[in-house]
Design a protein around this motif. Structure first.
Motif, short mmCIF file in Angstrom:
data_model
loop_
_atom_site.label_atom_id
_atom_site.label_comp_id
_atom_site.label_asym_id
_atom_site.label_seq_id
_atom_site.Cartn_x
_atom_site.Cartn_y
_atom_site.Cartn_z
N VAL A 221 -1.04 39.88 -4.17
CA VAL A 221 -1.54 40.82 -3.15
C VAL A 221 -0.36 41.56 -2.52
N ARG A 222 -0.61 42.82 -2.14
CA ARG A 222 0.38 43.63 -1.43
C ARG A 222 -0.07 43.85 0.02
N SER A 223 0.90 43.97 0.89
CA SER A 223 0.61 44.36 2.28
C SER A 223 1.70 45.30 2.76
N THR A 224 1.35 46.15 3.71
CA THR A 224 2.29 47.14 4.23
C THR A 224 2.62 46.83 5.68
N LEU A 225 3.91 46.77 6.01
CA LEU A 225 4.37 46.56 7.38
C LEU A 225 4.86 47.89 7.92
N ASP A 226 4.26 48.34 9.04
CA ASP A 226 4.59 49.67 9.56
C ASP A 226 5.77 49.62 10.51
N ALA A 227 6.17 50.80 11.01
CA ALA A 227 7.36 50.93 11.85
C ALA A 227 7.23 50.14 13.14
N ASN A 228 6.05 50.16 13.77
CA ASN A 228 5.88 49.45 15.05
C ASN A 228 6.10 47.96 14.88
N TRP A 229 5.47 47.38 13.84
CA TRP A 229 5.61 45.93 13.61
C TRP A 229 7.06 45.59 13.30
N LEU A 230 7.69 46.39 12.45
CA LEU A 230 9.07 46.12 12.05
C LEU A 230 10.03 46.21 13.24
N TYR A 231 9.84 47.18 14.11
CA TYR A 231 10.74 47.35 15.25
C TYR A 231 10.58 46.20 16.25
N ALA A 232 9.32 45.82 16.50
CA ALA A 232 9.08 44.71 17.42
C ALA A 232 9.67 43.42 16.87
N MET A 233 9.51 43.20 15.59
CA MET A 233 10.06 41.99 14.99
C MET A 233 11.58 42.01 15.03
N ALA A 234 12.21 43.17 14.73
CA ALA A 234 13.67 43.28 14.76
C ALA A 234 14.21 42.99 16.16
N GLN A 235 13.52 43.51 17.16
CA GLN A 235 13.96 43.27 18.53
C GLN A 235 13.88 41.78 18.87
N SER A 236 12.78 41.14 18.46
CA SER A 236 12.60 39.72 18.80
C SER A 236 13.60 38.83 18.07
N GLN A 237 14.09 39.28 16.92
CA GLN A 237 15.02 38.48 16.11
C GLN A 237 16.47 38.90 16.29
N GLY A 238 16.72 39.85 17.17
CA GLY A 238 18.08 40.28 17.43
C GLY A 238 18.70 41.05 16.27
N VAL A 239 17.88 41.79 15.56
CA VAL A 239 18.35 42.59 14.44
C VAL A 239 18.60 44.02 14.92
N ALA A 240 19.80 44.53 14.68
CA ALA A 240 20.18 45.88 15.15
C ALA A 240 19.59 46.94 14.22
N TRP A 241 18.31 47.14 14.36
CA TRP A 241 17.64 48.16 13.53
C TRP A 241 16.54 48.82 14.34
N ARG A 242 16.39 50.09 14.19
CA ARG A 242 15.28 50.82 14.78
C ARG A 242 14.80 51.85 13.75
N PRO A 243 13.51 52.13 13.71
CA PRO A 243 12.98 53.07 12.71
C PRO A 243 13.50 54.48 12.92
N ALA A 244 13.78 55.15 11.81
CA ALA A 244 14.22 56.54 11.88
C ALA A 244 13.06 57.47 12.21
N SER A 245 11.85 57.04 11.85
CA SER A 245 10.65 57.83 12.15
C SER A 245 9.45 56.91 12.18
N PHE A 246 8.33 57.46 12.63
CA PHE A 246 7.10 56.69 12.69
C PHE A 246 6.63 56.28 11.29
N TYR A 247 7.11 56.97 10.27
CA TYR A 247 6.64 56.73 8.89
C TYR A 247 7.43 55.64 8.18
N ASP A 248 8.44 55.07 8.80
CA ASP A 248 9.17 53.97 8.17
C ASP A 248 8.23 52.79 7.95
N ARG A 249 8.27 52.22 6.78
CA ARG A 249 7.43 51.08 6.44
C ARG A 249 7.96 50.40 5.19
#
Length: 326
Positions: free
Chosen positions: A73-101
């Protein structure tokens, strides 16, 4: 004097600390930035930070952050989920645009149809089904996908069988007895199989069929028509009336003896006597196979005679018909 010495030591410590901090900042500037991967293919049950991002340190890359999708099975993780997760894990990343996934796919293996059918046949054996039986699933597109590291075994649970209609329902469990087993409900029926010769390749019209052109396959007896030929000897040496495709069953109406003299074709007419042999050219008025008696028109006299097909484009005429040949 002591105050001067303390001041010098404190200055040396502060300079050293400043130099160390500057070195760490310099290393941080030299390290490549954290980057989102274009896609992720995982095999285990957990999704790790390293599955999503490049350029993480080894410890952080091995940190689980979510459950992986089900196998296959495939699933898609969008920019909002990825940014929130990066912040919670201390990862220095932020999406370049809303379309990052990122698309996350879980690798899997499909349990073979033969394994499923054999498991069902074994479970049905106590009901006294014949050895040449097979099972037909009502949903022929059923697909059981399990983790790549799992053994493709199947257990049959909650089996119910109606001996009169030969229909069954069951729940399949795979891998068998696994705590994370996939469960799937299936239904179908038990059928009797027969061996039927079918074409191993496409055969053109009037092309003789040889033994190598046939293969024996097991088919449900219900799918075999009454006029289907069940023995290779009934087919070998015959030719299709029209082109036949690979895998096709052969019926009596599909084949005939090979046409050696097609209708309207030129033929050599032969008359043999004890004293001589005469030949003439003619035209066949009908199709003819080896040994067939057909009508032939003499090309010169236009007389019509009966002749026996003896080969490709060749016929013989009885001696008493010789006058019609000349």
């Amino acid at each position: 004097m002591k105050r001067i010495r303390f001041a010098l030591l404190l200055s040396a410590f502060l300079i050293g600390a400043a130099s160390a901090g500057a070195g760490e900042d310099k290393l941080a500037l030299l390290a490549p930035p954290v980057a989102l991967k274009p896609q992720a293919l995982v095999e285990g049950d957990l999704l790790l930070l390293g599955d999503l991002f490049d350029n993480l340190d080894e410890t952080k890359a091995k940190k689980p952050v979510a459950y992986a999708p089900k196998p296959g099975v495939r699933s898609t993780l969008d920019a909002n989920w990825l940014y929130a997760m990066a912040q919670s894990q201390g990862v220095a990343w932020r999406p370049a645009s809303f379309y990052d996934r990122i698309v996350v796919e879980r690798a899997g293996q499909t349990v073979g149809r033969e394994i499923i059918e054999n498991a069902l046949l074994s479970a049905l054996a106590p009901y006294g089904i014949a050895a040449d039986s097979a099972v037909e699933l009502a949903n022929r597109s059923v697909s059981l996908v399990i983790p790549v590291e799992a053994r493709p075994t199947v257990a049959v649970r909650a089996l119910a069988y109606d001996e009169r209609s030969r229909r069954f329902t069951a729940t399949l469990e795979t891998p068998a007895s696994s705590p994370n087993a996939l469960m799937a409900k299936v239904s179908g029926r038990v059928v009797t199989q027969v061996g039927i010769p079918v074409l191993a390749r496409t055969i053109a019209q009037n092309e003789p069929i040889s033994a190598d052109d046939l293969k024996l396959v097991q088919i449900s007896a219900d799918a075999v028509r009454a006029d289907t030929l069940t023995e290779p000897s009934q087919i070998v040496g015959k030719a299709p009336r029209r082109m036949m495709k690979v895998g096709q069953m052969v019926s009596k109406q599909d084949i005939q003896r090979p046409i050696m003299v097609p209708k309207n074709s030129n033929v050599t007419m032969i008359v043999r006597t004890s004293a001589m042999t005469l030949t003439a050219q003619g035209r066949a008025n009908e199709d003819g196979s080896d040994g067939d008696v057909i009508r032939v028109t003499n090309a010169q006299s236009k007389s019509v005679v009966e002749a026996t097909v003896i080969g490709q484009g060749m016929v013989t005429v009885r001696p008493q018909g010789a006058r019609l040949v000349n």
